[in-house]
Scaffold this active site. Structure first.
Site, PDB file in Angstrom:
ATOM      1  N   ASN A   8      -1.525 -43.004 -15.465  1.00  0.00           N
ATOM      2  CA  ASN A   8      -2.825 -42.762 -14.469  1.00  0.00           C
ATOM      3  C   ASN A   8      -2.380 -42.704 -13.005  1.00  0.00           C
ATOM      4  OD1 ASN A   8      -5.084 -42.834 -12.996  1.00  0.00           O
ATOM      5  ND2 ASN A   8      -6.341 -43.260 -14.895  1.00  0.00           N
ATOM      6  N   HIS A  11      -4.792 -44.198  -8.489  1.00  0.00           N
ATOM      7  CA  HIS A  11      -4.703 -45.056  -7.367  1.00  0.00           C
ATOM      8  C   HIS A  11      -3.607 -44.670  -6.404  1.00  0.00           C
ATOM      9  CE1 HIS A  11      -8.046 -47.015  -8.843  1.00  0.00           C
ATOM     10  NE2 HIS A  11      -7.607 -47.413  -9.902  1.00  0.00           N
ATOM     11  N   ARG A  19      -6.778 -42.746   4.188  1.00  0.00           N
ATOM     12  CA  ARG A  19      -6.723 -42.127   5.542  1.00  0.00           C
ATOM     13  C   ARG A  19      -7.036 -40.747   5.582  1.00  0.00           C
ATOM     14  NH1 ARG A  19      -3.117 -45.097   9.170  1.00  0.00           N
ATOM     15  NH2 ARG A  19      -3.915 -47.249   8.878  1.00  0.00           N
ATOM     16  N   HIS A  44      -8.289 -38.958 -13.190  1.00  0.00           N
ATOM     17  CA  HIS A  44      -9.787 -39.021 -13.374  1.00  0.00           C
ATOM     18  C   HIS A  44     -10.307 -38.140 -12.246  1.00  0.00           C
ATOM     19  CE1 HIS A  44     -13.735 -41.803 -14.284  1.00  0.00           C
ATOM     20  NE2 HIS A  44     -13.872 -40.282 -14.118  1.00  0.00           N
ATOM     21  N   ARG A  46     -13.247 -37.852 -10.361  1.00  0.00           N
ATOM     22  CA  ARG A  46     -14.614 -38.492 -10.383  1.00  0.00           C
ATOM     23  C   ARG A  46     -15.431 -37.475  -9.833  1.00  0.00           C
ATOM     24  NH1 ARG A  46     -14.928 -44.259 -11.560  1.00  0.00           N
ATOM     25  NH2 ARG A  46     -17.043 -43.886 -11.024  1.00  0.00           N
ATOM     26  N   ARG A  50     -13.558 -39.767  -5.143  1.00  0.00           N
ATOM     27  CA  ARG A  50     -13.364 -40.833  -4.374  1.00  0.00           C
ATOM     28  C   ARG A  50     -11.544 -41.184  -4.588  1.00  0.00           C
ATOM     29  NH1 ARG A  50     -15.137 -45.985  -7.913  1.00  0.00           N
ATOM     30  NH2 ARG A  50     -16.838 -44.840  -7.603  1.00  0.00           N
ATOM     31  N   HIS A  51     -10.770 -40.417  -5.314  1.00  0.00           N
ATOM     32  CA  HIS A  51      -9.519 -40.589  -5.394  1.00  0.00           C
ATOM     33  C   HIS A  51      -8.717 -39.231  -5.717  1.00  0.00           C
ATOM     34  CE1 HIS A  51     -10.051 -41.702  -9.505  1.00  0.00           C
ATOM     35  NE2 HIS A  51     -10.269 -42.862  -9.252  1.00  0.00           N
ATOM     36  N   GLU A  71      -9.509 -37.025 -17.315  1.00  0.00           N
ATOM     37  CA  GLU A  71     -10.469 -37.894 -17.517  1.00  0.00           C
ATOM     38  C   GLU A  71     -11.782 -37.380 -16.738  1.00  0.00           C
ATOM     39  OE1 GLU A  71      -9.999 -41.923 -16.394  1.00  0.00           O
ATOM     40  OE2 GLU A  71      -8.240 -42.129 -17.782  1.00  0.00           O
ATOM     41  N   THR A 101     -14.769 -49.318 -11.347  1.00  0.00           N
ATOM     42  CA  THR A 101     -13.988 -48.387 -12.213  1.00  0.00           C
ATOM     43  C   THR A 101     -14.894 -48.164 -13.433  1.00  0.00           C
ATOM     44  OG1 THR A 101     -11.936 -48.199 -13.598  1.00  0.00           O
ATOM     45  CG2 THR A 101     -13.006 -50.432 -13.224  1.00  0.00           C
ATOM     46  N   THR A 102     -14.211 -47.491 -14.457  1.00  0.00           N
ATOM     47  CA  THR A 102     -14.757 -47.180 -15.703  1.00  0.00           C
ATOM     48  C   THR A 102     -15.382 -48.337 -16.337  1.00  0.00           C
ATOM     49  OG1 THR A 102     -13.516 -45.322 -15.763  1.00  0.00           O
ATOM     50  CG2 THR A 102     -15.246 -45.604 -17.498  1.00  0.00           C
ATOM     51  N   GLU A 152     -10.319 -43.063 -27.405  1.00  0.00           N
ATOM     52  CA  GLU A 152      -9.383 -44.072 -26.325  1.00  0.00           C
ATOM     53  C   GLU A 152     -10.564 -45.260 -26.550  1.00  0.00           C
ATOM     54  OE1 GLU A 152      -7.797 -42.764 -22.818  1.00  0.00           O
ATOM     55  OE2 GLU A 152      -7.746 -44.542 -22.109  1.00  0.00           O
ATOM     56  N   HIS A 192      -7.043 -49.254 -20.193  1.00  0.00           N
ATOM     57  CA  HIS A 192      -8.046 -49.930 -19.491  1.00  0.00           C
ATOM     58  C   HIS A 192      -7.521 -51.173 -19.084  1.00  0.00           C
ATOM     59  CE1 HIS A 192     -11.277 -49.606 -16.474  1.00  0.00           C
ATOM     60  NE2 HIS A 192     -11.234 -50.997 -16.310  1.00  0.00           N
ATOM     61  N   GLY A 193      -7.051 -51.673 -17.807  1.00  0.00           N
ATOM     62  CA  GLY A 193      -6.606 -53.086 -17.683  1.00  0.00           C
ATOM     63  C   GLY A 193      -5.249 -53.332 -18.027  1.00  0.00           C
ATOM     64  N   GLY A 214      -2.728 -47.404 -15.593  1.00  0.00           N
ATOM     65  CA  GLY A 214      -2.887 -46.735 -14.214  1.00  0.00           C
ATOM     66  C   GLY A 214      -2.620 -47.948 -13.160  1.00  0.00           C
ATOM     67  N   HIS A 215      -3.627 -48.779 -13.056  1.00  0.00           N
ATOM     68  CA  HIS A 215      -3.660 -49.709 -11.834  1.00  0.00           C
ATOM     69  C   HIS A 215      -2.350 -50.665 -11.891  1.00  0.00           C
ATOM     70  CE1 HIS A 215      -5.107 -53.321  -9.602  1.00  0.00           C
ATOM     71  NE2 HIS A 215      -5.729 -52.208  -8.786  1.00  0.00           N
TER      72      HIS A 215
HETATM   73  N1  PXP Z   1      -8.059 -44.783 -19.659  1.00  0.00           N
HETATM   74  C1  PXP Z   1      -9.342 -44.707 -19.248  1.00  0.00           C
HETATM   75  C2  PXP Z   1     -10.274 -43.691 -20.036  1.00  0.00           C
HETATM   76  C3  PXP Z   1      -9.903 -44.773 -18.029  1.00  0.00           C
HETATM   77  O1  PXP Z   1     -10.938 -44.625 -17.475  1.00  0.00           O
HETATM   78  C4  PXP Z   1      -8.942 -45.698 -17.109  1.00  0.00           C
HETATM   79  C5  PXP Z   1      -9.373 -46.126 -15.755  1.00  0.00           C
HETATM   80  O2  PXP Z   1      -9.375 -44.815 -14.978  1.00  0.00           O
HETATM   81  C6  PXP Z   1      -7.609 -45.791 -17.721  1.00  0.00           C
HETATM   82  C7  PXP Z   1      -7.376 -45.540 -18.987  1.00  0.00           C
HETATM   83  C8  PXP Z   1      -6.692 -46.724 -16.968  1.00  0.00           C
HETATM   84  O3  PXP Z   1      -7.133 -47.892 -16.617  1.00  0.00           O
HETATM   85  P1  PXP Z   1      -6.267 -48.776 -15.497  1.00  0.00           P
HETATM   86  O4  PXP Z   1      -6.150 -48.067 -14.413  1.00  0.00           O
HETATM   87  O5  PXP Z   1      -7.043 -50.048 -15.596  1.00  0.00           O
HETATM   88  O6  PXP Z   1      -4.715 -48.829 -16.159  1.00  0.00           O
END
Ligand code: PXP
Length: 240
Positions: A8, A11, A19, A44, A46, A50-51, A71, A101-102, A152, A192-193, A214-215
């Site tokens: 993902n 970010h 900027r 994603h 949104r 925002r990104h 997403e 975040t989600t 997911e 996620h996370g 992603g993050h």
């Molecule tokens: N999967 C879904 C459906 C998400 O909404 C997100 C966050 O955008 C992620 C995966 C990735 O999460 P993370 O950035 O915490 O790794």
């Protein structure tokens, strides 16, 4: 089964949007991710942009060689964008403007009918549809009834429990939800996370085909790449 990694790149765009400029370019990030083993690119789009921006989705849809997972909220606008750019898959997520975040999975049980419409429109366009849900059996069943191809599983609560040092209960919920999903014919993904540490117990669950991360990857990229970036500037300034 070889498990897949969807990277993902939201970010990367978050840093760019700080900027409102052009760097770093998430499209370049997608290419680097692919060159280094990513099986797919997740973005994603949104509603508040925002990104990731619409133009990113457009350019990515021409440049990405693996596959794009878009997403999105299950809105008219987003379904229209997906049908236009035809990602490989769409992951429907709940979206609140004020969230960082989600923050939780979709309530598929509570909104099966409206979701059903979005799911079938996307599928008619040839897009694989995944629903982002908490590891809850009722939500897994509802996802099947809504016609989804995949779920997911939201790993956020598991990751928080891992951080607190007591994750067995949350891991058990993911294990049960993943097994049930697979039994009723759904493909099972997770995300996620996740990071280099907390993903390890999840790798023992064979039902999970794909992880979307992603993050932690972008956060680590900033730190492992910072030394080189500083050296380049320091060498220039110091006249080496
Ligand atoms: N999967 C879904 C459906 C998400 O909404 C997100 C966050 O955008 C992620 C995966 C990735 O999460 P993370 O950035 O915490 O790794």
């Amino acid at each position: 089964m070889r498990r897949k990694l969807g990277v993902n790149i939201d970010h990367v765009a978050t840093i760019r949007q700080a900027r409102r400029g052009t760097a770093p370019d998430p499209v370049t990030a997608a290419v680097i991710a692919e060159l280094n083993g990513a099986d797919g690119i997740t973005v994603h789009l949104r509603e508040d942009r925002r990104h990731i921006q619409d133009r990113d989705v457009e350019v990515l849809s021409r440049v990405v060689q693996t596959r794009i997972n878009l997403e999105m909220a299950a809105t008219e606008e987003m379904v229209g964008i997906a049908v236009r750019f035809l990602p490989f898959s769409s992951t429907l997520v709940p979206e609140k403007r004020e969230e960082i975040t989600t923050e939780g999975g979709l309530d598929v049980l509570g909104q099966r009918d409206p979701l059903h419409g979005a799911v079938s429109r996307l599928q008619e366009a040839g897009i694989l549809v995944s629903l982002f849900i908490d590891p809850d059996l009722a939500q897994v069943r509802a996802a099947r009834h809504a016609g989804a191809d995949a779920v997911e599983i939201h790993t956020g609560a598991y990751c928080s429990a891992f951080q607190a040092g007591n994750y067995q209960r949350e891991l058990g919920k993911i294990r049960t939800a993943a097994a049930h999903g697979r039994n009723i014919g759904l493909r099972v993904f997770a995300g996620h996370g996740l990071d280099l540490r907390n993903i390890v117990p999840l790798l023992s669950l064979p039902e999970i085909e794909e992880f979307n991360i992603g993050h932690s990857i972008v956060a680590r990229a900033v730190l492992v790449g910072l030394g080189q970036a500083v050296r380049e500037m320091a060498d220039l300034i110091h006249g080496l």
